[in-house]
Design an enzyme around this catalytic site. Sequence first.
Site, PDB file in Angstrom:
ATOM      1  NE  ARG A 182      -4.074   1.955   0.943  1.00  0.00           N
ATOM      2  CZ  ARG A 182      -5.049   2.335   0.116  1.00  0.00           C
ATOM      3  NH1 ARG A 182      -5.069   1.927  -1.149  1.00  0.00           N
ATOM      4  NH2 ARG A 182      -6.026   3.093   0.555  1.00  0.00           N
TER       5      ARG A 182
ATOM      6  CB  THR B  24      -9.133  -0.427  -7.663  1.00  0.00           C
ATOM      7  OG1 THR B  24      -9.102   0.760  -6.896  1.00  0.00           O
ATOM      8  CG2 THR B  24      -8.355  -1.497  -6.959  1.00  0.00           C
TER       9      THR B  24
ATOM     10  CG  ASN C  25      -8.130   6.641  -4.761  1.00  0.00           C
ATOM     11  OD1 ASN C  25      -9.008   5.823  -4.553  1.00  0.00           O
ATOM     12  ND2 ASN C  25      -8.207   7.861  -4.303  1.00  0.00           N
TER      13      ASN C  25
ATOM     14  CB  SER D  97      -7.210   0.019   1.334  1.00  0.00           C
ATOM     15  OG  SER D  97      -7.670  -0.631   0.185  1.00  0.00           O
TER      16      SER D  97
ATOM     17  N   GLY E 106     -13.723  -1.003  -7.231  1.00  0.00           N
ATOM     18  CA  GLY E 106     -15.030  -0.374  -7.005  1.00  0.00           C
ATOM     19  C   GLY E 106     -15.107   0.513  -5.777  1.00  0.00           C
ATOM     20  N   GLY E 107     -13.954   1.004  -5.288  1.00  0.00           N
ATOM     21  CA  GLY E 107     -13.980   1.972  -4.185  1.00  0.00           C
ATOM     22  C   GLY E 107     -14.681   1.401  -2.969  1.00  0.00           C
TER      23      GLY E 107
HETATM   24  N1  GLY Z   1      -8.298   3.310  -3.448  1.00  0.00           N
HETATM   25  C1  GLY Z   1      -9.327   2.401  -3.150  1.00  0.00           C
HETATM   26  C2  GLY Z   1      -9.077   1.626  -1.923  1.00  0.00           C
HETATM   27  O1  GLY Z   1      -7.950   1.350  -1.587  1.00  0.00           O
HETATM   28  O2  GLY Z   1     -10.008   1.288  -1.238  1.00  0.00           O
END
Ligand code: GLY
Length: 571
Positions: A100, A372, A392, A449, A469-470
């Site tokens: 990350r 993503t 992101n 995340s 999908g956020g």
């Molecule tokens: N950037 C999306 C996540 O890591 O949840």
Amino acid sequence: MRMRRMTKPSLIAVFSLFICWASFAGAAQRPPAAAIASAHPLATDAGFEILNAGGNAFDAAVAISAALAVVEPSGSGLGGGGFWLLHRAEDNREVMIDGRERAPLAATATMYLDANGEPVPRLSLDGALAAGIPGTPAALVHLAREYGKLPLARSLEPAIRLARDGFAIDEHYRAMIGFRITALRASPAAAAIFLHDGEVPTVGDVVRQTDLANVLEAIVHEGRAGFYAGEVADALIAGVRTAGGIWSKDDLADYKVIEREPVHGMYRGIRITSAPPPSSGGIALVTMLNVLSGYELDKLDPITQRHLIVEAMRRAYRDRAIYLGDPDFVTIPSELTEPAYASGLRSAIRTDRAMPSALLPGLPAEVTGTDTTHFSVLDEAGNRVAATLSVNLPFGAGFVPPGTGVLLNNEMDDFSTKPGAPNAYGLIGSAIDGGTQANAIAPGKRPLSSMTPTFLDDGKRVAILGTPGGSRIISMVLLASLEFARGGKPADWVSAGRYHHQFFPDRITYEPDALTAEEIAGLKKLGHTLQVSDRRYGNMQIVLWNRETNTVDAASDPRGGGGAETRATAR
Ligand code: GLY
């Protein structure tokens, strides 16, 4: 990881559940073929090329990650980060490689706020200041060195070739770039690579990435130093600082991949292995499944089923807002994944009425966006990888430091810039009792995340799954896990209609075909607010190994243009 120690009863529960899971005997030990599902057919081909060259699933994962960085720049890349969940067959080792992004060392909790303490629009989304320190290059080096069989030079070959020779743009690329064209136009180096005369390219146009190929080759020759030191690092830092960013040499030199213990849980005989913090995905998934294990969902009518699933989502996303952050900076209560905690949550759920989120602590927010990438790999030795990688938002920060070809992430927006201020996905962080938010920005901290690479294993079938999908990643993986529990095929699980609730805003969003008119009416009667989503969402990739029939299957979400295949490979 600073999680609170487990209590004795919870240890006993986990141990007995594991014994129960492990007691299924007679299942095949090796799959009859390898399987890969990824968001791009060229990345899937790159994975099979490496398996055929004698690599294992981990080498294939390096090849697929690097190929996706080239051919799906909207979803992930060398300028981003991700989580690689691994299962090594020879010793059943399960681990998550945490690559990350980290906040730069000069980051501050208020860096995206104006003089009045209000978030400055788009500051955490567009351009150099939005970028965290990338983790993907270090993770690829680590994955190859610690788990692979082939040299990095071989596993990166397909990606280098694709970067030099170019790839043809597809509809997915066009759709994603449409979201981010303003940011991309503001970065001349990004526009020169990804746009065509400043406009969205047409399908079939070829994108060549010579600078990115050179960076991949620097990594081949120098390992992590090829990215985090020397000429590439100098160019990254110069580009970022000239454009208003705050990266330093120490940021790159200090970046470290972390091996983390996955989160485990049980749901109706299915062992869940998923992403631990700094992802919220695994904890939220296990919390929701623990809550739902108290109901015989299949015996309930569809409206009550959906109502209870939504109530489980509401509570897990609430806990996300309050308790979850980088475990190296905040203490995360271990109780969140305990069945007893879920019983408490369940006791406050009514089957005949929705619980307004306003009756639980929290603040309002909006949901937007998609981002993503995810891929799943199974090799013929039974090694597995579920990897969810990100920059992101589509095309990240839309910024490329000149001369590098590296598109930077805007993962800093995954921090909570201010209690209750929604990020691009409408996710909020809350501070309880006037304390510091668990997901506040701090130097060197990883933003929270939602990425949820997951294994499901009922002793007979093993599924390897995940999706972009956020904020909706976690609810999508939940729905797919419930489909797995019901039986059926991966092609049906990736196609099934989706619905989502994330605590605030207090409403169910659903894909146009996900709920029947009767279900919509029934849920409204229970007190839910519903909003149809303007588009279908997610791009789930699933590999399934049925160890009872010894067959493998792979499915790619019909919403994306991915490639899912099973193939016998040279062993
Ligand atoms: N950037 C999306 C996540 O890591 O949840």
